[in-house]
Motif scaffolding. Structure first.
Motif, short mmCIF file in Angstrom:
data_model
loop_
_atom_site.label_atom_id
_atom_site.label_comp_id
_atom_site.label_asym_id
_atom_site.label_seq_id
_atom_site.Cartn_x
_atom_site.Cartn_y
_atom_site.Cartn_z
N HIS A 217 -8.10 -4.85 1.74
CA HIS A 217 -8.44 -3.59 1.07
C HIS A 217 -7.23 -3.02 0.36
O HIS A 217 -6.08 -3.31 0.70
CB HIS A 217 -9.01 -2.57 2.06
N ASP A 218 -7.52 -2.19 -0.63
CA ASP A 218 -6.46 -1.48 -1.35
C ASP A 218 -7.03 -0.18 -1.91
O ASP A 218 -8.15 -0.15 -2.44
CB ASP A 218 -5.93 -2.35 -2.50
N ALA B 95 -15.49 -1.14 -5.31
CA ALA B 95 -15.73 -2.47 -5.86
C ALA B 95 -15.32 -3.48 -4.81
O ALA B 95 -14.32 -3.29 -4.11
CB ALA B 95 -14.95 -2.67 -7.15
N PHE B 96 -16.09 -4.52 -4.69
CA PHE B 96 -15.82 -5.59 -3.72
C PHE B 96 -15.74 -6.89 -4.50
O PHE B 96 -16.64 -7.20 -5.29
CB PHE B 96 -16.95 -5.68 -2.70
N PHE B 97 -14.67 -7.64 -4.29
CA PHE B 97 -14.49 -8.94 -4.93
C PHE B 97 -14.48 -10.01 -3.86
O PHE B 97 -13.82 -9.86 -2.84
CB PHE B 97 -13.19 -8.97 -5.74
N LEU B 98 -15.19 -11.09 -4.12
CA LEU B 98 -15.25 -12.20 -3.19
C LEU B 98 -14.46 -13.36 -3.75
O LEU B 98 -14.60 -13.69 -4.94
CB LEU B 98 -16.70 -12.63 -2.94
N PHE B 99 -13.65 -13.97 -2.89
CA PHE B 99 -12.81 -15.10 -3.28
C PHE B 99 -13.02 -16.25 -2.30
O PHE B 99 -13.29 -16.04 -1.12
CB PHE B 99 -11.32 -14.70 -3.22
N PRO C 99 -2.52 1.62 -8.79
CA PRO C 99 -3.35 1.52 -10.00
C PRO C 99 -3.29 0.16 -10.68
O PRO C 99 -4.20 -0.20 -11.41
CB PRO C 99 -2.81 2.63 -10.90
N ARG C 100 -2.25 -0.63 -10.41
CA ARG C 100 -2.19 -1.97 -11.01
C ARG C 100 -3.36 -2.84 -10.54
O ARG C 100 -3.82 -3.70 -11.28
CB ARG C 100 -0.85 -2.64 -10.67
N MET C 101 -3.82 -2.61 -9.32
CA MET C 101 -4.96 -3.38 -8.81
C MET C 101 -6.22 -3.05 -9.62
O MET C 101 -6.97 -3.94 -9.99
CB MET C 101 -5.19 -3.11 -7.33
N LEU D 298 -12.30 -8.50 -0.94
CA LEU D 298 -11.35 -7.45 -1.30
C LEU D 298 -12.14 -6.18 -1.58
O LEU D 298 -12.97 -6.15 -2.49
CB LEU D 298 -10.53 -7.87 -2.53
N PHE D 299 -11.88 -5.14 -0.80
CA PHE D 299 -12.54 -3.85 -0.93
C PHE D 299 -11.58 -2.92 -1.66
O PHE D 299 -10.52 -2.57 -1.13
CB PHE D 299 -12.87 -3.33 0.46
N LEU D 300 -11.92 -2.54 -2.88
CA LEU D 300 -11.11 -1.61 -3.66
C LEU D 300 -11.78 -0.24 -3.59
O LEU D 300 -12.96 -0.10 -3.93
CB LEU D 300 -10.97 -2.09 -5.11
#
Length: 127
Positions: free
Chosen positions: A70-71, A90-94, A77-79, A37-39
């Motif tokens: 991505h978002d 920021a990048f999150f890995l799941f 803003p909730r993300m 997830l690329f924020l």
């Protein structure tokens, strides 16, 4: 809305756009792939640096079976609140719906690719 500084990024590096309300349903609890997830944010200089770096060698960021999401946190803003962001990108890995970790700021291509490769190896994700 287009990202003005790197206008064709999402055309040249396709990622699925996702909103906070749809994230959980799209993390693939039954899926053995890694989701990244690329924020990012519109007109964010550090986000643009990451995007430009990714476009220089897009093949380095293409792992078979890795899903990119991505978002734009300025529009959603909730993300940002959900993940307690203090800065972007920021990048999150799941994996299988579970958060494995995060990469904040842009560490550079080599460090980013190494971090993702380590997570893929550690999880036994489908690649």
């Amino acid at each position: 809305m287009a990202d003005s500084a790197v206008p064709q990024f999402f055309d040249r590096f396709p990622m699925q756009r996702i909103a906070d309300v749809d994230l959980d349903a799209n993390l693939g609890v039954d899926d053995n792939r890694i989701a990244i997830l690329f924020l990012w944010g519109r007109d964010c200089p550090n986000c643009d640096i990451a995007k430009r770096s990714m476009l220089l060698t897009p093949e380095r960021f293409e792992w078979p079976g890795v899903r990119w999401l991505h978002d734009n946190v300025y529009d959603d803003p909730r993300m940002g609140t959900r993940f307690g962001l203090h800065g972007i990108p920021a990048f999150f890995l799941f994996h299988r719906g579970r958060k494995l970790g995060r990469i904040t700021a842009w560490p550079g291509t080599d460090a980013f690719v190494d971090a993702v490769n380590k997570q893929i190896a550690a999880t036994g994700a489908t690649v």
